[in-house]
Design an enzyme around this catalytic site. Sequence first.
Site, PDB file in Angstrom:
ATOM      1  N   ASN A 224      -6.617  -1.769   2.846  1.00  0.00           N
ATOM      2  CA  ASN A 224      -7.432  -1.023   3.712  1.00  0.00           C
ATOM      3  C   ASN A 224      -8.183  -0.021   3.022  1.00  0.00           C
ATOM      4  O   ASN A 224      -8.225   0.034   1.849  1.00  0.00           O
ATOM      5  CB  ASN A 224      -6.503  -0.324   4.770  1.00  0.00           C
ATOM      6  CG  ASN A 224      -5.324   0.627   3.661  1.00  0.00           C
ATOM      7  OD1 ASN A 224      -5.785   1.440   3.093  1.00  0.00           O
ATOM      8  ND2 ASN A 224      -4.011   0.210   3.390  1.00  0.00           N
ATOM      9  N   LYS A 303      -6.097 -20.123  -6.874  1.00  0.00           N
ATOM     10  CA  LYS A 303      -6.994 -19.738  -5.890  1.00  0.00           C
ATOM     11  C   LYS A 303      -6.888 -20.827  -4.736  1.00  0.00           C
ATOM     12  O   LYS A 303      -7.049 -22.210  -4.942  1.00  0.00           O
ATOM     13  CB  LYS A 303      -8.445 -19.858  -6.338  1.00  0.00           C
ATOM     14  CG  LYS A 303      -9.460 -19.267  -5.686  1.00  0.00           C
ATOM     15  CD  LYS A 303     -10.742 -19.173  -6.657  1.00  0.00           C
ATOM     16  CE  LYS A 303     -12.138 -18.849  -5.703  1.00  0.00           C
ATOM     17  NZ  LYS A 303     -13.271 -19.379  -6.010  1.00  0.00           N
ATOM     18  N   PRO A 319       8.506  -3.288   2.996  1.00  0.00           N
ATOM     19  CA  PRO A 319       9.533  -2.196   3.378  1.00  0.00           C
ATOM     20  C   PRO A 319       9.110  -0.961   3.996  1.00  0.00           C
ATOM     21  O   PRO A 319       7.852  -0.770   3.353  1.00  0.00           O
ATOM     22  CB  PRO A 319      10.122  -1.779   2.026  1.00  0.00           C
ATOM     23  CG  PRO A 319       9.095  -2.405   0.955  1.00  0.00           C
ATOM     24  CD  PRO A 319       8.609  -3.567   1.931  1.00  0.00           C
ATOM     25  N   ASP A 320       9.489  -0.267   4.784  1.00  0.00           N
ATOM     26  CA  ASP A 320       8.910   0.997   5.251  1.00  0.00           C
ATOM     27  C   ASP A 320       9.582   2.173   4.168  1.00  0.00           C
ATOM     28  O   ASP A 320      10.771   2.528   4.061  1.00  0.00           O
ATOM     29  CB  ASP A 320       9.316   1.379   6.546  1.00  0.00           C
ATOM     30  CG  ASP A 320       8.708   2.639   7.181  1.00  0.00           C
ATOM     31  OD1 ASP A 320       8.544   3.813   6.140  1.00  0.00           O
ATOM     32  OD2 ASP A 320       8.295   2.642   8.216  1.00  0.00           O
ATOM     33  N   PHE A 337       2.895  11.148   7.191  1.00  0.00           N
ATOM     34  CA  PHE A 337       1.402  11.321   7.771  1.00  0.00           C
ATOM     35  C   PHE A 337       1.160   9.985   8.662  1.00  0.00           C
ATOM     36  O   PHE A 337       1.652   8.837   8.704  1.00  0.00           O
ATOM     37  CB  PHE A 337       0.485  10.992   6.673  1.00  0.00           C
ATOM     38  CG  PHE A 337       0.073  12.112   5.867  1.00  0.00           C
ATOM     39  CD1 PHE A 337       1.116  12.480   4.934  1.00  0.00           C
ATOM     40  CD2 PHE A 337      -1.202  12.943   6.067  1.00  0.00           C
ATOM     41  CE1 PHE A 337       1.007  13.787   4.224  1.00  0.00           C
ATOM     42  CE2 PHE A 337      -1.315  13.843   5.085  1.00  0.00           C
ATOM     43  CZ  PHE A 337      -0.257  14.707   4.354  1.00  0.00           C
ATOM     44  N   LYS A 351       6.599   8.683  15.639  1.00  0.00           N
ATOM     45  CA  LYS A 351       6.797   8.233  14.394  1.00  0.00           C
ATOM     46  C   LYS A 351       7.573   9.181  13.741  1.00  0.00           C
ATOM     47  O   LYS A 351       8.573   8.901  12.873  1.00  0.00           O
ATOM     48  CB  LYS A 351       5.584   8.186  13.889  1.00  0.00           C
ATOM     49  CG  LYS A 351       4.991   7.028  13.232  1.00  0.00           C
ATOM     50  CD  LYS A 351       3.744   6.796  12.630  1.00  0.00           C
ATOM     51  CE  LYS A 351       2.841   5.839  13.019  1.00  0.00           C
ATOM     52  NZ  LYS A 351       1.754   5.552  12.812  1.00  0.00           N
ATOM     53  N   LYS A 355      10.964   7.633  12.297  1.00  0.00           N
ATOM     54  CA  LYS A 355      11.404   7.724  10.658  1.00  0.00           C
ATOM     55  C   LYS A 355      12.507   8.821  10.421  1.00  0.00           C
ATOM     56  O   LYS A 355      12.693   9.087   9.024  1.00  0.00           O
ATOM     57  CB  LYS A 355      10.275   7.777  10.127  1.00  0.00           C
ATOM     58  CG  LYS A 355       9.206   6.791  10.246  1.00  0.00           C
ATOM     59  CD  LYS A 355       8.023   6.620   9.344  1.00  0.00           C
ATOM     60  CE  LYS A 355       7.027   5.766   9.830  1.00  0.00           C
ATOM     61  NZ  LYS A 355       6.471   4.944   8.819  1.00  0.00           N
TER      62      LYS A 355
HETATM   63  N1  CTP Z   1       4.592   4.304   5.499  1.00  0.00           N
HETATM   64  C1  CTP Z   1       5.629   3.754   4.354  1.00  0.00           C
HETATM   65  N2  CTP Z   1       5.933   2.588   4.119  1.00  0.00           N
HETATM   66  C2  CTP Z   1       5.179   1.590   5.119  1.00  0.00           C
HETATM   67  C3  CTP Z   1       4.566   2.325   6.173  1.00  0.00           C
HETATM   68  C4  CTP Z   1       4.173   3.490   6.297  1.00  0.00           C
HETATM   69  O1  CTP Z   1       5.987   4.703   3.557  1.00  0.00           O
HETATM   70  N3  CTP Z   1       5.526   0.436   4.579  1.00  0.00           N
HETATM   71  C5  CTP Z   1       4.350   5.791   5.620  1.00  0.00           C
HETATM   72  C6  CTP Z   1       3.107   6.265   5.472  1.00  0.00           C
HETATM   73  O2  CTP Z   1       2.767   6.661   4.188  1.00  0.00           O
HETATM   74  C7  CTP Z   1       2.893   7.301   6.496  1.00  0.00           C
HETATM   75  C8  CTP Z   1       4.046   7.044   7.598  1.00  0.00           C
HETATM   76  O3  CTP Z   1       4.708   6.009   7.019  1.00  0.00           O
HETATM   77  O4  CTP Z   1       3.551   8.761   5.759  1.00  0.00           O
HETATM   78  C9  CTP Z   1       3.225   6.441   8.544  1.00  0.00           C
HETATM   79  O5  CTP Z   1       2.443   5.362   8.343  1.00  0.00           O
HETATM   80  P1  CTP Z   1       1.551   4.367   9.461  1.00  0.00           P
HETATM   81  O6  CTP Z   1       1.076   3.379   8.809  1.00  0.00           O
HETATM   82  O7  CTP Z   1       0.585   5.444  10.015  1.00  0.00           O
HETATM   83  O8  CTP Z   1       2.719   4.198  10.468  1.00  0.00           O
HETATM   84  P2  CTP Z   1       3.576   2.823  10.528  1.00  0.00           P
HETATM   85  O9  CTP Z   1       4.986   3.055  10.644  1.00  0.00           O
HETATM   86  O10 CTP Z   1       3.187   1.669   9.613  1.00  0.00           O
HETATM   87  O11 CTP Z   1       3.194   2.495  12.085  1.00  0.00           O
HETATM   88  P3  CTP Z   1       1.790   1.834  12.518  1.00  0.00           P
HETATM   89  O12 CTP Z   1       1.116   1.056  11.708  1.00  0.00           O
HETATM   90  O13 CTP Z   1       2.384   0.792  13.853  1.00  0.00           O
HETATM   91  O14 CTP Z   1       1.175   2.974  13.237  1.00  0.00           O
END
Ligand code: CTP
Length: 414
Positions: A224, A303, A319-320, A337, A351, A355
């Site tokens: 991204n 490739k 993983p989150d 964030f 969120k 979380k």
């Molecule tokens: N985050 C994380 N691990 C992931 C995804 C997100 O630690 N796999 C953390 C980011 O660093 C940020 C927060 O979670 O602090 C929110 O990230 P964001 O991408 O905005 O939210 P998502 O939970 O991924 O939800 P969505 O993409 O559906 O908006």
Amino acid sequence: MALTAPPPDLPVPSRPLRRWVLGVTGGIAAYKAAELIRLMVKAGLEVQVVMTAAATRFIAPLTFQALSGRPVATDLWEASEGAGMDHIDLVRQADAVLIAPASADFLARIAQGMADDLLTTLVAARSVPLFLAPAMNQAMWQNPANQRNIALLKEDGAYFLGPGEGVQACGEVGLGRFWEPTMILDALAPVLGWENAPDLRGKKVLLTAGPTVEAIDPVRTLTNISSGKMGYALAAAAVACGAEVVLISGPTALPLPEGCRMISVRSANQMRDAVLDEIHDTDLFFAVAAVADYTPANPSGHKIKKTGEALTLKLVPTPDILATVAALPRPPFCVGFAAESQNLEEYAKQKRLAKKIPLIVGNLAQRALGRDDNEIILFDDQGSHPLPPASKSELAHHILKHAFALMRQHTLSS
Ligand code: CTP
């Protein structure tokens, strides 16, 4: 750049220092003063640039004039409105003097009280604090005469910002590198009135920053457009407040903030592993990274060849990291964030609850990504706290202050 001295022991002024004389002396690092001026002006400071004759050989005064919005002063003898008393006038109108970069020659001259050009004269005539950001070859920095001058200047009350350690313009490695402009500004935060900097000495701050990069095959990735600027600004702010700072970062084009330990990662899984390795003694965790939510299920070892047919990639969730940390038995104080493209307030609040974290920083992705400034809203148990638009450096200090105050409340009430 390697680890450097702890943040300088700055004065605590009775009011913020907003009007600055920025002295630029001759050296390769003079061009970096351009970025410093840009950041200072962006932070709402008034900047009057004064250059030595040697500095004008490295960069044209017109550049600094355009960035500061004021004519650049270079000449002691130029007739002016101040009845030929430019040096006195410039210093009378300033809250502080910063020399950046400060060359070995310039340090020697002001250490001896010389006043033979405009900049040395105004340093001699000032009654306001003096900050020095040196830049020179490592052998010149170590030179005993230079070290004597530095000791003298410190004795006389000057504050040193740097130098850093690392590869120099001449190719040598060692102490003498000019601090990055963002580091200089971060170190000055306590005197700029951005906030009463929280005292984070003895605290460990862990951050994730930048994008993650998920491999499709050996030459293709999913990623991204996160630049990492907000995470790096927060890391620098935490260093300036005295914390031990570990920055776990995906690939970015940014210099490592001075005083941080950096762990470079690429994928979301690597980032999770690095975070879990570091988390046990962490007091504050900032999840600033734009972590990929999905990764290719079976990255190809070779490739992938074009077939002319549609290509289907199977993606599996990553993983989150933030939710994993927040769910630990004894989690650190967690700050997330939320970068949204719409419905910021609603999504950010959701969120934070999903979380299970005490604080989330909400911002609009289109307003934030890749830029030096941003507009954010902090969401916590008490509600929402919008902050005025500001540079990411300045916002980092506000976020840190808010997080630290909440962390203290949590500790007291638990
Ligand atoms: N985050 C994380 N691990 C992931 C995804 C997100 O630690 N796999 C953390 C980011 O660093 C940020 C927060 O979670 O602090 C929110 O990230 P964001 O991408 O905005 O939210 P998502 O939970 O991924 O939800 P969505 O993409 O559906 O908006």
